[in-house]
Each structure stands twice: as C-alpha cells, then as structure tokens.
Enzyme design. Sequence first.
Site, mmCIF file in Angstrom:
data_model
loop_
_atom_site.group_PDB
_atom_site.id
_atom_site.type_symbol
_atom_site.label_atom_id
_atom_site.label_comp_id
_atom_site.label_asym_id
_atom_site.label_seq_id
_atom_site.Cartn_x
_atom_site.Cartn_y
_atom_site.Cartn_z
ATOM 1 N N THR A 122 54.129 1.160 12.552
ATOM 2 C CA THR A 122 55.104 1.618 13.542
ATOM 3 C C THR A 122 55.115 3.226 13.412
ATOM 4 N N GLY A 161 58.904 -0.284 5.415
ATOM 5 C CA GLY A 161 59.812 -0.873 4.367
ATOM 6 C C GLY A 161 59.189 -0.877 2.970
ATOM 7 N N GLU A 397 58.967 -7.113 13.860
ATOM 8 C CA GLU A 397 57.880 -7.898 14.252
ATOM 9 C C GLU A 397 57.545 -8.372 15.577
HETATM 10 C C1 LIG Z 1 58.754 -17.858 3.160
HETATM 11 C C2 LIG Z 1 59.356 -16.419 3.631
HETATM 12 C C3 LIG Z 1 60.560 -16.549 4.840
HETATM 13 C C4 LIG Z 1 61.360 -15.029 5.096
HETATM 14 C C5 LIG Z 1 60.583 -14.572 6.530
HETATM 15 C C6 LIG Z 1 61.691 -13.862 7.248
HETATM 16 C C7 LIG Z 1 61.187 -12.523 7.735
HETATM 17 C C8 LIG Z 1 61.386 -11.418 6.938
HETATM 18 C C9 LIG Z 1 61.231 -10.163 7.360
HETATM 19 C C10 LIG Z 1 60.563 -9.033 6.806
HETATM 20 C C11 LIG Z 1 60.851 -7.599 7.041
HETATM 21 C C12 LIG Z 1 60.166 -7.560 8.209
HETATM 22 C C13 LIG Z 1 60.004 -5.737 8.518
HETATM 23 C C14 LIG Z 1 59.446 -5.315 9.767
HETATM 24 C C15 LIG Z 1 58.214 -5.175 10.164
HETATM 25 C C16 LIG Z 1 57.457 -4.796 11.246
HETATM 26 O O1 LIG Z 1 58.307 -4.668 12.214
HETATM 27 S S1 LIG Z 1 55.919 -4.639 11.220
HETATM 28 C C17 LIG Z 1 55.462 -3.906 12.886
HETATM 29 C C18 LIG Z 1 55.719 -5.027 13.661
HETATM 30 N N1 LIG Z 1 55.194 -4.429 15.028
HETATM 31 C C19 LIG Z 1 54.867 -5.449 16.202
HETATM 32 O O2 LIG Z 1 55.055 -6.519 16.125
HETATM 33 C C20 LIG Z 1 54.105 -4.540 17.385
HETATM 34 C C21 LIG Z 1 54.459 -5.509 18.630
HETATM 35 N N2 LIG Z 1 53.389 -5.155 19.535
HETATM 36 C C22 LIG Z 1 52.169 -5.835 19.564
HETATM 37 O O3 LIG Z 1 52.100 -6.968 18.782
HETATM 38 C C23 LIG Z 1 51.249 -5.646 20.676
HETATM 39 O O4 LIG Z 1 51.473 -4.192 20.920
HETATM 40 C C24 LIG Z 1 51.318 -6.576 21.964
HETATM 41 C C25 LIG Z 1 52.800 -6.480 22.279
HETATM 42 C C26 LIG Z 1 50.839 -7.892 21.703
HETATM 43 C C27 LIG Z 1 50.304 -5.984 23.100
HETATM 44 O O5 LIG Z 1 49.190 -5.778 22.472
HETATM 45 P P1 LIG Z 1 48.112 -5.329 23.367
HETATM 46 O O6 LIG Z 1 46.868 -4.792 22.431
HETATM 47 O O7 LIG Z 1 48.493 -4.119 23.935
HETATM 48 O O8 LIG Z 1 47.577 -6.374 24.096
HETATM 49 P P2 LIG Z 1 47.647 -6.678 25.544
HETATM 50 O O9 LIG Z 1 47.130 -5.745 26.473
HETATM 51 O O10 LIG Z 1 49.466 -7.025 25.891
HETATM 52 O O11 LIG Z 1 47.095 -8.289 25.896
HETATM 53 C C28 LIG Z 1 45.747 -8.501 25.815
HETATM 54 C C29 LIG Z 1 45.366 -9.687 25.364
HETATM 55 O O12 LIG Z 1 45.668 -9.839 23.927
HETATM 56 C C30 LIG Z 1 46.249 -10.892 23.611
HETATM 57 N N3 LIG Z 1 46.834 -10.845 22.220
HETATM 58 C C31 LIG Z 1 47.868 -9.807 22.050
HETATM 59 N N4 LIG Z 1 48.296 -10.066 20.949
HETATM 60 C C32 LIG Z 1 47.748 -10.912 20.321
HETATM 61 C C33 LIG Z 1 47.766 -11.744 19.210
HETATM 62 N N5 LIG Z 1 48.446 -11.049 18.040
HETATM 63 N N6 LIG Z 1 46.767 -12.455 18.928
HETATM 64 C C34 LIG Z 1 45.921 -13.128 19.829
HETATM 65 N N7 LIG Z 1 45.994 -12.510 21.015
HETATM 66 C C35 LIG Z 1 46.778 -11.421 21.357
HETATM 67 C C36 LIG Z 1 47.128 -11.028 24.754
HETATM 68 O O13 LIG Z 1 47.601 -12.587 24.944
HETATM 69 C C37 LIG Z 1 46.230 -10.860 25.757
HETATM 70 O O14 LIG Z 1 45.381 -11.793 26.114
HETATM 71 P P3 LIG Z 1 44.957 -12.079 27.638
HETATM 72 O O15 LIG Z 1 46.091 -12.504 28.317
HETATM 73 O O16 LIG Z 1 44.002 -13.305 27.616
HETATM 74 O O17 LIG Z 1 44.287 -10.910 27.993
HETATM 75 C C1 FAD Z 2 65.148 -3.220 10.103
HETATM 76 C C2 FAD Z 2 63.707 -2.708 10.522
HETATM 77 C C3 FAD Z 2 62.564 -2.944 9.585
HETATM 78 C C4 FAD Z 2 61.371 -2.503 10.040
HETATM 79 N N1 FAD Z 2 60.066 -2.450 9.264
HETATM 80 C C5 FAD Z 2 58.719 -2.188 9.646
HETATM 81 C C6 FAD Z 2 57.785 -2.011 8.730
HETATM 82 O O1 FAD Z 2 58.079 -2.376 7.551
HETATM 83 N N2 FAD Z 2 56.604 -1.448 9.026
HETATM 84 C C7 FAD Z 2 56.535 -1.349 10.618
HETATM 85 O O2 FAD Z 2 55.556 -0.885 10.878
HETATM 86 N N3 FAD Z 2 57.755 -1.196 11.327
HETATM 87 C C8 FAD Z 2 58.630 -1.675 11.009
HETATM 88 N N4 FAD Z 2 59.711 -1.813 11.821
HETATM 89 C C9 FAD Z 2 59.841 -1.347 13.251
HETATM 90 C C10 FAD Z 2 59.544 -2.293 14.297
HETATM 91 O O3 FAD Z 2 58.412 -3.072 14.098
HETATM 92 C C11 FAD Z 2 59.822 -1.655 15.719
HETATM 93 O O4 FAD Z 2 60.951 -1.089 15.787
HETATM 94 C C12 FAD Z 2 59.467 -2.713 16.548
HETATM 95 O O5 FAD Z 2 58.319 -3.124 16.755
HETATM 96 C C13 FAD Z 2 60.200 -2.311 18.111
HETATM 97 O O6 FAD Z 2 59.257 -1.332 18.692
HETATM 98 P P1 FAD Z 2 60.121 0.160 18.962
HETATM 99 O O7 FAD Z 2 60.944 0.512 18.082
HETATM 100 O O8 FAD Z 2 59.284 1.033 19.640
HETATM 101 O O9 FAD Z 2 60.985 -0.384 20.307
HETATM 102 P P2 FAD Z 2 60.492 -0.287 21.918
HETATM 103 O O10 FAD Z 2 59.242 -0.898 22.102
HETATM 104 O O11 FAD Z 2 60.709 1.243 22.060
HETATM 105 O O12 FAD Z 2 61.876 -0.848 22.634
HETATM 106 C C14 FAD Z 2 62.914 -0.353 23.107
HETATM 107 C C15 FAD Z 2 63.183 -1.050 24.648
HETATM 108 O O13 FAD Z 2 61.859 -1.099 25.022
HETATM 109 C C16 FAD Z 2 61.478 -2.405 25.807
HETATM 110 N N5 FAD Z 2 60.209 -2.349 26.110
HETATM 111 C C17 FAD Z 2 59.324 -2.004 25.364
HETATM 112 N N6 FAD Z 2 58.052 -2.124 25.742
HETATM 113 C C18 FAD Z 2 58.170 -3.179 27.145
HETATM 114 C C19 FAD Z 2 57.597 -3.730 27.962
HETATM 115 N N7 FAD Z 2 56.217 -3.759 27.717
HETATM 116 N N8 FAD Z 2 58.031 -4.655 28.676
HETATM 117 C C20 FAD Z 2 59.402 -4.689 28.836
HETATM 118 N N9 FAD Z 2 60.303 -4.019 28.067
HETATM 119 C C21 FAD Z 2 59.444 -3.040 27.092
HETATM 120 C C22 FAD Z 2 61.875 -3.286 24.633
HETATM 121 O O14 FAD Z 2 62.244 -4.618 25.184
HETATM 122 C C23 FAD Z 2 63.481 -2.496 24.312
HETATM 123 O O15 FAD Z 2 64.491 -3.045 25.111
HETATM 124 C C24 FAD Z 2 61.009 -2.034 11.469
HETATM 125 C C25 FAD Z 2 62.228 -2.146 12.258
HETATM 126 C C26 FAD Z 2 63.554 -2.287 11.938
HETATM 127 C C27 FAD Z 2 64.522 -2.434 12.791
#
Ligand SMILES: CCCCCCCCCCCCC/C=C/C(=O)SCCNC(=O)CCNC(=O)[C@H](O)C(C)(C)COP(=O)(O)OP(=O)(O)OC[C@H]1O[C@@H](n2cnc3c(N)ncnc32)[C@H](O)[C@@H]1OP(=O)(O)O
Ligand code: FAD
Length: 633
Positions: A122, A161, A397
Amino acid sequence: MNPDILRERQNATFDIEKLTNILDGGAERTNRRREIREVLVLNDPDFDYGTPTSLPTMILKLREYGISDPVEINWYKSMYWGTGREALGLHYVMFLPTLYTQCDSEQFNKWVPLIIGTYAQTEMGHGTHLRGLETTATFDPATQEFVMHSPTVTSIKWWPGGRNPLFLPLIFLSIPLSASLFDLFLSGFALPTCSGIVIGDIGPKFGFDAVDNGYLKLEHVRIPRENMLMKYAQVKPDGSYVKPLSSKLTYGTMVFIRSLIVGNAGIVLSQCCTIAIRYSAVRHQSEIRAGEAEPQILDYQTQQHKLFPLLATAYAFLFAGQYMIDTYNRISGDINQGDLSEMPELHALSAGLKAFTTWTANTGIEVCRMSCGGHGYSRSSALPDIYVEFTPSCTYEGENTVMMLQTARFLMKSYRQVQAGQQLSGAVSYLNKVHHRVMAPQAVSSQLDLNLNTLVDLYEIRAAMLVELAAQSIQQESARGKCQEDSWNNSTIDLVRASDAHCHYMVLKMFRDKVDQIEDPGVHSVMSTLAHLYAIHGMGNFTGDFLQAGVLTGAQVPSVSKCLKGLLAEVRPSAVLLVDAFDHHDKMLNSVLGRHDGNVYEAMFEWARSSPLNRTEVHESFHKHLKPLQAKL
Ligand SMILES: CCCCCCCCCCCCC/C=C/C(=O)SCCNC(=O)CCNC(=O)[C@H](O)C(C)(C)COP(=O)(O)OP(=O)(O)OC[C@H]1O[C@@H](n2cnc3c(N)ncnc32)[C@H](O)[C@@H]1OP(=O)(O)O
Ligand SMILES: Cc1cc2nc3c(=O)[nH]c(=O)nc-3n(C[C@H](O)[C@H](O)[C@H](O)COP(=O)(O)OP(=O)(O)OC[C@H]3O[C@@H](n4cnc5c(N)ncnc54)[C@H](O)[C@@H]3O)c2cc1C
C-alpha cells in the site's frame, strides 16, 4: 463455580468434546491444540503472558518446538497474545507466505530461515487500486541492480505492519515493469547504512497498537537484481523480462490471507459469543413475573434474539473457514503445478467470503458488547479490545466493497456464459438453472417448509434472482447509451447485493453440508437446529428478497417469525454448552465476563482493584494539583 453456570451445564443433550473435535478437524487436532496450549505455553516457565518482552521468547520457542504449520503457529500465538494482534502477525501471515509462494528455490533457501520482515504494498495514494501504485523499479544492467524510487508523496509506502526501523527486510510491489505487470522485491535494506531511505511510523491509529505500521520513502535506492522474487517472473541479466503465466500470481498472498480471514471471523465471533452468553447466564436483572426472583437475562427473548443467531453464525463461519482453506490448498496446489484454471473461482470465493464474514462479524462483536450492558463497555470484558483489533479486517487485505465487486465480476461473467449456452460447474453452477426456474410465487401452504435442503434451495433462488437483476441493470444502462464502465458503476449497488446473496447461499450450503457429515445423533441434532436458525434468521432479515424471488408468500411471512422464536427457545438449553464447545481458554479469552467458572463479580472487583489508578488510597494527582489549589482558595 457459579451455580447458574453449573446448572446450565447439566442435562447436556450432546457430546461437547465431539463437537470440539469437529471444529478442530478431528480429535488429534484437538489434542495437539491443547498440547500446544497447556504444555508448550501455560506450563512453560519462560512463559510471561502477553508482555512485550515475550515476543523474542515466542520466536525462539516456536523454533525450539519446531512449530512451522501456520495453524499451529496461530494456536501458539493466540495463547501468548490472547485476542490481540501482535507485532509479528504480518511476518507469519504475509511475509513468509510470500517467500514460500513467490521465491525460486535458490531465493527460498537463502532467505526463508533467516529473516523477519513485512509486506509493503500500500502507498499513501493507493491501497485498493494496485494498478495505480507509483513506486518504480528500474533495472540497471550495468550494475545488475534495481533502482527503487518513490517519485511522488502519494507513492510513499504507507501502512506496512511490523515496520521496526532497526531492520527492513520487506517485500513490496513496484509499478509495472511492463504493460500491466507487478513484481515483488525483497529489500536488503538495513538502517542506518542505506542512504536514500526515509522511514517512520504513520502515527496513532484506532487500535492495532501492538503492530507498528510505518511509512517508507525510497530515493533511488539500489538493490541487487536477485532480490526480485523470481518464481513466476524474471528479469534476466541482459534486462530481458520473462512474464509470469498470469499477472495475478503476484496477488497470491492476498488470496491466501483472505482465505484465512474467513475462519478467523468465525473464531472472533465465537470468542464474543462465549463471553456474552456465559455472562448472560450469570447476570440477573429486572423481572419477568412480578414478585419473582430476577431472571437470568439469557431468558429474555430479546437477549436470545441478539445472541443465538450470532452463535449460529459463528459455527457457520468456522465451517466456511474450513471449506475455504481446503479449497485454497487444493487450488493453490494446482496453480503450483501450472494449472491456473480455477484461479478466478478461488479469487472470487475468497474475496467475497472475506468481505461477507468480516462485515457480519464486525457488527456481531458490537451486538455482543451491547448485550452485556455497562460491563460490556469495560475493558475487563475484552469485547472493546476485540472490536478494535478486528474492525480493520473490513478494510485491510482488500476493502470489503471492492472485494464484493470482484466477486460480482465473476458472477456477471458466469451469467453471460449461461446466456451464451455454456454449462457452468463449481460454486456458480446454480446459475445454469436461472432461465428455467419458475420464478412466480409457488402455490405453497402458509406453513414454511423447514427442511434444511429446501431452505438452501430458497437461498440459491434468491441469489440467482439478484445476479439476474444486477445483470439486467447493466443491460438497461447500456440500452440507455451508457458505456460499459458507466453501466457497471451505475449498477454497483445491485452487484454488491448479488455478491452478498451469493456468499450467504454459499455459507448456508457449507453449513448444511457439514451438518450432513455429522454422525453423532446428539451433535447432529443441535447443529441442525443452529443451521435452521441461521437460515430462518437470514430469511427474516431479507424477507423482501425472498418475496421478490417468489419463494416466499405474504401468507408465509408470519410463520418466519414464529419459526424463529421456536428455534430460539430450542437453542436456549444448549447455549452455554455450545460456547463451551469452542474451547476458548480463560487465559486466551482474557475476559472477566466470559470466565469458564462464571464467577464474574468477584473477578471484576479484583480486576478493578488491580487498576493502576487504585495503587494508592489517594491518587498522586490530588497531592500534586488539587491540594496546592485548595491551599490558595
Ligand atoms: C492461521 C492464522 C489466522 C489469522 C489470520 C487473521 C488475519 C490476520 C491479519 C494480519 C494483518 C493484516 C495487515 C494488512 C495487510 C494488508 O492490507 S496488505 C495489502 C492488501 N491490499 C489489497 O488487498 C489490495 C486490494 N486490491 C486488489 O487486490 C486489486 O487491486 C483488485 C481490486 C483485485 C483489482 O486488481 P486489478 O489488477 O485492477 O484487476 P481487475 O482489473 O479488477 O480485474 C482483472 C482480472 O483479474 C482478476 N483478478 C483480480 N485479482 C485477482 C486475484 N487475486 N486472483 C485471480 N484473479 C484476479 C479479476 O477477477 C479480473 O478477471 P476477469 O474478470 O476474468 O477479467
Ligand atoms: C490496520 C491496518 C493494517 C494494514 N497493514 C498493511 C500492511 O501491512 N501492508 C500493506 O501493504 N497495507 C496495509 N494496510 C493497508 C490496506 O491494505 C488498505 O488500507 C486497503 O487495501 C484499502 O485501501 P485504501 O486504504 O486505499 O482504501 P480506498 O480504496 O481508498 O477506500 C476508500 C473508499 O473507496 C471505495 N472504493 C475504492 N475503490 C473502489 C471501487 N473500485 N469501487 C467502489 N468503491 C471503491 C472503498 O469501498 C472505500 O469506501 C493496512 C490497513 C489497515 C487499516
């Protein structure tokens, strides 16, 4: 033992241990979980419960005991840290899995045993839209290095994180090396030797305080070519680029953690139900019949209506979590062998269930807290802390709305395939019938058919109808001259609703399938009651959908509520036994209200007396501030 709790545990109609075994995946797993809990943690003299100093101890102990299975690591960590998150969570659930799945064999052997790291994807300007990430990675063939750079303020890596400034092994995504591809890099940075790195903490957050979320700004920092994770994509020494089989393989870690989060939502909800239901069994308040003793609040129908559907949901999500992880393991195994055919389905399922379960659990935690009255608002209940730690799972996530729209993308594509005459398989096979289903209200009696299989069918029809309505909305927008993207955006409310209904059907189906596998008659009976309660409660919440789908008539609506009330009464005698089966240890639950012995009031008084504010009869602030002021008055 509190007498109420003691009475609740008499006359069990089912074998609690057998239900615990089903939740663990077998008696052996239960025994192993308890061995880790009782022997390796609670009876370990080095175990210093939950204090920061115990983090290094925990890592060394995991290595000493040879615990490497992610589920066993989580069992161990949850005993150490209770219901809270801890600084290494990201290392175990994201950094290591990324190395396991994205490193080639040479990189794996070089890095995996040695380092602790984080996952920096991110940026300040983008978390959801990965194709919008701005960090650049430019290959320099002359030095065989990548030059990593943050070109804008919005490209600063934000949130990773576990960002301990003392060491920086991190995995991060950079913007496309070619048209639409991303790649993962392992930094080799170590402060303060590396110039060009600006690092720090992003500041106070809503919670998640055990995890130090940081920022990272790169100013033309060089890392060796070999630090690009090269299992799926490579940059050769001459700078040529080998594309991966699919650009989405880079997203694999997010699919893994989303799959884990589904079961985790069930665990967290089961913790809260344990706390709220045990407390509701010992709390007496008001009166039902004038002049009689104050009843247990668990005997109020409204309290049962708050808690028992959540209890059923906790079981539903735990079973959905088992299904999700089994499906993830099966399909990721195929992907490892080069068969990507089910990758889209795995993405759609994990994205939708992650959103569906975390949204529901997030709301459920608050219902459990409020059902405990004032004591639920006390940190002694553990419920405020559980909420603060869990609620970001609706954002991280994969932000939930965005995840639901990803699932909708798959549903719309499947629907179009059916329209084109294709036969679907897998989770969306129910769409094959969408054109042949009699959607008009069926001539049914005013009595509701409570058969679980029938209820699953009704949820399937509801989902199919909402998928069709969403598809029709897109078609209508297009017919009005809107481009494809605007037609999609103008239908996203319907699309999220369709995905939600699809997930609801999937979870109920998984619950029914699990109940069908239960052989013990007593356990089967109580689980069947809970599955019915889960289905009927959902039907009560979404009556309009079922009426619109023509599978419920106006005449039947009152019987939904009547049936719900009957099921609540049926669950009541088993409620405490059903939370006992979750087998949450007091030490891990860390809740005065949720104690196994039910001795809430004595424990609450001790908890309050141990507060730092009660260390002295008169707080030092009196002498420091008030007394001098009094002297001047
Ligand atoms: C035993 C343990 C238990 C404990 C567990 C508890 C949880 C513990 C938590 C730990 C702490 C967590 C801390 C947090 C960390 C983070 O947040 S890390 C960062 C996370 N960030 C995200 O998740 C980003 C989200 N965004 C995306 O994934 C992508 O941008 C998107 C929204 C999926 C869009 O991707 P994009 O490349 O733009 O694709 P599209 O144009 O929308 O779609 C194109 C086609 O691709 C397919 N697709 C998209 N993603 C995937 C995928 N992952 N796998 C397979 N295919 C994918 C999509 O379906 C489209 O397909 P078609 O429709 O056929 O074209
Ligand atoms: C506690 C915590 C821990 C984290 N840890 C990590 C980490 O370790 N590593 C890491 O890489 N990231 C981490 N993150 C970041 C996290 O992955 C992002 O915050 C998350 O992916 C959401 O993206 P954003 O913050 O840009 O929200 P945005 O995408 O900007 O969301 C804001 C609003 O926009 C809307 N929106 C965005 N796109 C669309 C769309 N296409 N259609 C409709 N609505 C839309 C959403 O629904 C939401 O209401 C962490 C976040 C938190 C809160």
